[in-house]
Design a protein around this motif. Structure first.
Motif, PDB file in Angstrom:
ATOM      1  N   THR A   1     -62.945 -55.618  98.845  1.00 42.56           N
ATOM      2  CA  THR A   1     -63.870 -55.808  99.964  1.00 42.56           C
ATOM      3  C   THR A   1     -64.521 -54.475 100.284  1.00 42.56           C
ATOM      4  O   THR A   1     -63.902 -53.412 100.158  1.00 42.56           O
ATOM      5  CB  THR A   1     -63.144 -56.327 101.224  1.00 42.56           C
ATOM      6  N   GLU A   2     -65.778 -54.507 100.696  1.00 46.66           N
ATOM      7  CA  GLU A   2     -66.491 -53.292 101.071  1.00 46.66           C
ATOM      8  C   GLU A   2     -65.821 -52.630 102.279  1.00 46.66           C
ATOM      9  O   GLU A   2     -65.311 -53.301 103.167  1.00 46.66           O
ATOM     10  CB  GLU A   2     -67.945 -53.615 101.410  1.00 46.66           C
ATOM     11  N   GLY A   3     -65.815 -51.304 102.278  1.00 41.60           N
ATOM     12  CA  GLY A   3     -65.276 -50.569 103.396  1.00 41.60           C
ATOM     13  C   GLY A   3     -63.765 -50.552 103.467  1.00 41.60           C
ATOM     14  O   GLY A   3     -63.195 -50.240 104.511  1.00 41.60           O
ATOM     15  N   HIS A   4     -63.120 -50.882 102.362  1.00 41.85           N
ATOM     16  CA  HIS A   4     -61.657 -50.900 102.336  1.00 41.85           C
ATOM     17  C   HIS A   4     -61.111 -49.486 102.527  1.00 41.85           C
ATOM     18  O   HIS A   4     -61.790 -48.499 102.266  1.00 41.85           O
ATOM     19  CB  HIS A   4     -61.150 -51.454 101.001  1.00 41.85           C
ATOM     20  N   CYS A   5     -59.888 -49.401 102.966  1.00 42.15           N
ATOM     21  CA  CYS A   5     -59.255 -48.093 103.114  1.00 42.15           C
ATOM     22  C   CYS A   5     -57.979 -48.004 102.294  1.00 42.15           C
ATOM     23  O   CYS A   5     -57.137 -47.133 102.526  1.00 42.15           O
ATOM     24  CB  CYS A   5     -58.960 -47.804 104.591  1.00 42.15           C
ATOM     25  N   GLN A   6     -57.809 -48.922 101.347  1.00 44.78           N
ATOM     26  CA  GLN A   6     -56.650 -48.914 100.477  1.00 44.78           C
ATOM     27  C   GLN A   6     -57.093 -48.777  99.022  1.00 44.78           C
ATOM     28  O   GLN A   6     -58.281 -48.867  98.706  1.00 44.78           O
ATOM     29  CB  GLN A   6     -55.833 -50.202 100.667  1.00 44.78           C
ATOM     30  N   LYS A   7     -56.128 -48.581  98.133  1.00 43.32           N
ATOM     31  CA  LYS A   7     -56.450 -48.387  96.720  1.00 43.32           C
ATOM     32  C   LYS A   7     -56.904 -49.696  96.087  1.00 43.32           C
ATOM     33  O   LYS A   7     -56.150 -50.658  96.012  1.00 43.32           O
ATOM     34  CB  LYS A   7     -55.229 -47.831  95.974  1.00 43.32           C
ATOM     35  N   SER A   8     -58.138 -49.718  95.630  1.00 47.10           N
ATOM     36  CA  SER A   8     -58.676 -50.891  94.929  1.00 47.10           C
ATOM     37  C   SER A   8     -58.929 -50.496  93.479  1.00 47.10           C
ATOM     38  O   SER A   8     -58.491 -49.444  93.009  1.00 47.10           O
ATOM     39  CB  SER A   8     -59.961 -51.372  95.590  1.00 47.10           C
ATOM     40  N   PHE A   9     -59.653 -51.304  92.784  1.00 51.32           N
ATOM     41  CA  PHE A   9     -59.968 -51.049  91.377  1.00 51.32           C
ATOM     42  C   PHE A   9     -60.576 -49.664  91.166  1.00 51.32           C
ATOM     43  O   PHE A   9     -60.226 -48.953  90.215  1.00 51.32           O
ATOM     44  CB  PHE A   9     -60.925 -52.127  90.863  1.00 51.32           C
ATOM     45  N   PHE A  10     -61.463 -49.263  92.043  1.00 51.78           N
ATOM     46  CA  PHE A  10     -62.191 -48.013  91.843  1.00 51.78           C
ATOM     47  C   PHE A  10     -61.329 -46.774  92.070  1.00 51.78           C
ATOM     48  O   PHE A  10     -61.707 -45.669  91.665  1.00 51.78           O
ATOM     49  CB  PHE A  10     -63.419 -47.968  92.760  1.00 51.78           C
ATOM     50  N   GLU A  11     -60.195 -46.931  92.711  1.00 50.94           N
ATOM     51  CA  GLU A  11     -59.302 -45.801  92.937  1.00 50.94           C
ATOM     52  C   GLU A  11     -58.218 -45.670  91.855  1.00 50.94           C
ATOM     53  O   GLU A  11     -57.434 -44.726  91.884  1.00 50.94           O
ATOM     54  CB  GLU A  11     -58.624 -45.915  94.306  1.00 50.94           C
ATOM     55  N   LEU A  12     -58.146 -46.611  90.943  1.00 50.71           N
ATOM     56  CA  LEU A  12     -57.165 -46.496  89.863  1.00 50.71           C
ATOM     57  C   LEU A  12     -57.534 -45.333  88.959  1.00 50.71           C
ATOM     58  O   LEU A  12     -58.704 -45.149  88.614  1.00 50.71           O
ATOM     59  CB  LEU A  12     -57.118 -47.784  89.036  1.00 50.71           C
ATOM     60  N   GLU A  13     -56.551 -44.546  88.579  1.00 52.85           N
ATOM     61  CA  GLU A  13     -56.802 -43.418  87.690  1.00 52.85           C
ATOM     62  C   GLU A  13     -56.608 -43.845  86.234  1.00 52.85           C
ATOM     63  O   GLU A  13     -55.675 -44.584  85.913  1.00 52.85           O
ATOM     64  CB  GLU A  13     -55.867 -42.252  88.026  1.00 52.85           C
ATOM     65  N   GLU A  14     -57.489 -43.349  85.395  1.00 54.03           N
ATOM     66  CA  GLU A  14     -57.436 -43.737  83.983  1.00 54.03           C
ATOM     67  C   GLU A  14     -56.107 -43.354  83.343  1.00 54.03           C
ATOM     68  O   GLU A  14     -55.568 -44.100  82.515  1.00 54.03           O
ATOM     69  CB  GLU A  14     -58.587 -43.076  83.228  1.00 54.03           C
ATOM     70  N   THR A  15     -55.552 -42.220  83.733  1.00 55.75           N
ATOM     71  CA  THR A  15     -54.282 -41.803  83.120  1.00 55.75           C
ATOM     72  C   THR A  15     -53.166 -42.788  83.455  1.00 55.75           C
ATOM     73  O   THR A  15     -52.336 -43.116  82.601  1.00 55.75           O
ATOM     74  CB  THR A  15     -53.894 -40.398  83.616  1.00 55.75           C
ATOM     75  N   GLY A  16     -53.128 -43.267  84.703  1.00 59.87           N
ATOM     76  CA  GLY A  16     -52.112 -44.237  85.088  1.00 59.87           C
ATOM     77  C   GLY A  16     -52.295 -45.559  84.371  1.00 59.87           C
ATOM     78  O   GLY A  16     -51.319 -46.176  83.914  1.00 59.87           O
ATOM     79  N   PHE A  17     -53.546 -45.995  84.270  1.00 62.21           N
ATOM     80  CA  PHE A  17     -53.851 -47.244  83.561  1.00 62.21           C
ATOM     81  C   PHE A  17     -53.419 -47.138  82.101  1.00 62.21           C
ATOM     82  O   PHE A  17     -52.749 -48.032  81.560  1.00 62.21           O
ATOM     83  CB  PHE A  17     -55.353 -47.533  83.654  1.00 62.21           C
ATOM     84  N   ASN A  18     -53.793 -46.034  81.468  1.00 60.06           N
ATOM     85  CA  ASN A  18     -53.455 -45.851  80.052  1.00 60.06           C
ATOM     86  C   ASN A  18     -51.954 -45.788  79.819  1.00 60.06           C
ATOM     87  O   ASN A  18     -51.441 -46.314  78.825  1.00 60.06           O
ATOM     88  CB  ASN A  18     -54.105 -44.569  79.519  1.00 60.06           C
ATOM     89  N   LYS A  19     -51.236 -45.156  80.748  1.00 59.86           N
ATOM     90  CA  LYS A  19     -49.790 -45.029  80.598  1.00 59.86           C
ATOM     91  C   LYS A  19     -49.116 -46.391  80.601  1.00 59.86           C
ATOM     92  O   LYS A  19     -48.240 -46.677  79.766  1.00 59.86           O
ATOM     93  CB  LYS A  19     -49.229 -44.150  81.718  1.00 59.86           C
ATOM     94  N   VAL A  20     -49.512 -47.251  81.541  1.00 55.25           N
ATOM     95  CA  VAL A  20     -48.905 -48.581  81.620  1.00 55.25           C
ATOM     96  C   VAL A  20     -49.312 -49.430  80.423  1.00 55.25           C
ATOM     97  O   VAL A  20     -48.477 -50.120  79.823  1.00 55.25           O
ATOM     98  CB  VAL A  20     -49.287 -49.272  82.940  1.00 55.25           C
ATOM     99  N   PHE A  21     -50.594 -49.387  80.069  1.00 53.76           N
ATOM    100  CA  PHE A  21     -51.032 -50.175  78.911  1.00 53.76           C
ATOM    101  C   PHE A  21     -50.303 -49.724  77.649  1.00 53.76           C
ATOM    102  O   PHE A  21     -49.814 -50.548  76.863  1.00 53.76           O
ATOM    103  CB  PHE A  21     -52.542 -50.047  78.716  1.00 53.76           C
ATOM    104  N   SER A  22     -50.208 -48.427  77.460  1.00 48.67           N
ATOM    105  CA  SER A  22     -49.573 -47.900  76.258  1.00 48.67           C
ATOM    106  C   SER A  22     -48.087 -48.224  76.201  1.00 48.67           C
ATOM    107  O   SER A  22     -47.555 -48.603  75.154  1.00 48.67           O
ATOM    108  CB  SER A  22     -49.769 -46.385  76.177  1.00 48.67           C
ATOM    109  N   SER A  23     -47.392 -48.087  77.325  1.00 48.00           N
ATOM    110  CA  SER A  23     -45.951 -48.327  77.307  1.00 48.00           C
ATOM    111  C   SER A  23     -45.628 -49.778  77.004  1.00 48.00           C
ATOM    112  O   SER A  23     -44.586 -50.083  76.422  1.00 48.00           O
ATOM    113  CB  SER A  23     -45.329 -47.909  78.636  1.00 48.00           C
ATOM    114  N   ASN A  24     -46.537 -50.693  77.362  1.00 54.62           N
ATOM    115  CA  ASN A  24     -46.298 -52.108  77.110  1.00 54.62           C
ATOM    116  C   ASN A  24     -46.834 -52.588  75.763  1.00 54.62           C
ATOM    117  O   ASN A  24     -46.203 -53.428  75.119  1.00 54.62           O
ATOM    118  CB  ASN A  24     -46.921 -52.952  78.229  1.00 54.62           C
TER     119      ASN A  24
END
Length: 278
Positions: free
Chosen positions: A110-133
């Motif tokens: 939702t616009e104006g959110h104050c929590q971590k959404s898709f756009f706040e995900l870091e590529e390194t964290g995403f890659n780590k989870v994808f790679s480990s699985n």
């Protein structure tokens, strides 16, 4: 107690992530069936605890430290298994899991959110989870695959998830990786079909594990809102227990029971996938 599969006796199984809640139960059952078990995970002490429990119960197990994303580490683990047992008949790819760096705080944007959404995900964290699985499963299959092909009826069991079919909110990297596991399982099954190597996967429904406990249970043990959604959508109205996976596991690793079965992913989900919500 499940019946003994006599033709499994003397086989050797390598289980990555073998100290986890689900895979440690698999390890204990395979050992009870007379299978030599190698617990492979990053933390040696955790693997040793499972191996010690198996050995004290009369089974045969070793613990080997390895990082599934480190090829040289996996090669050393393979050498340790061959030194101990001389062969590999079964590979269970259970290592993986999730991490807060790859999880959003909100289910929908939702616009104006104050929590971590898709756009706040870091590529390194995403890659780590994808790679480990996913990448870790690929690497383990490569490293142990040549040893598997030396045996008469080798088997690979990959661990998938409900999120591979319909992605759960908040966990895009995990969901993408598990969907890739299903596809990779089919690809490998075709690629190795003429060698006798069978490749299948198990997709557990919702089980309480160390990694998801904080998402599913409050501090007082009551169900979180997310947990209540899961139970509502599970016709059997409960979480799975590790023992619920064992019958499917034994069926898939036993050539006499499933010798013409390869390239499938078996849901063990209490009816979750069958329920439309209406």
């Amino acid at each position: 107690m499940l019946p003994l599969h006599e033709n499994l006796k003397g086989k050797t199984a390598v289980i990555t992530g073998g100290s986890g809640v689900l895979c440690s139960e698999m390890a204990r059952e395979l050992a009870r069936q007379g299978v030599n078990v190698a617990i492979v995970n990053r933390t040696l002490e955790k693997g040793e605890a499972v191996a010690a429990e198996i050995n004290s119960a009369g089974g045969c197990a070793i613990a080997v430290a390895a990082d599934i994303l480190d090829r040289s580490s996996l090669e050393r683990a393979k050498d340790s298994v061959i030194d101990a047992f001389g062969k590999v008949d079964i590979l269970i790819n259970g290592a993986g899991g999730n991490h807060p760096d790859a999880i959003t705080d909100v289910e929908t944007f939702t616009e104006g959110h104050c929590q971590k959404s898709f756009f706040e995900l870091e590529e390194t964290g995403f890659n780590k989870v994808f790679s480990s699985n996913f990448t870790g499963t690929f690497a383990a299959c490569q490293v142990f695959g040549k040893e598997l092909l030396k045996q008469d009826s080798p088997v690979i069991i990959n661990i998938s998830s409900m999120s591979s079919y319909s992605p759960m909110t908040k966990v895009p990297a995990y969901s993408a990786a598990k969907s890739a596991i299903n596809n990779f399982t089919m690809w490998m099954a075709v690629h190795f079909a003429e060698t006798g190597l069978r490749v299948n996967a198990i997709a557990p429904g919702f089980f309480l594990t160390t990694q998801n406990r904080n998402l599913l249970l409050n501090e007082d043990g009551s169900h979180t809102p997310r947990s209540k959604k899961i139970i509502t959508h599970t016709p059997m109205k409960r979480f799975g227990e590790p023992k619920d996976l064992l019958g499917t596991l034994l069926w898939l690793v036993d050539e006499e029971y499933s010798g013409f079965v390869t390239g499938i992913t078996v849901p063990v989900d209490g009816g979750f996938m069958a329920y439309s919500g209406v």
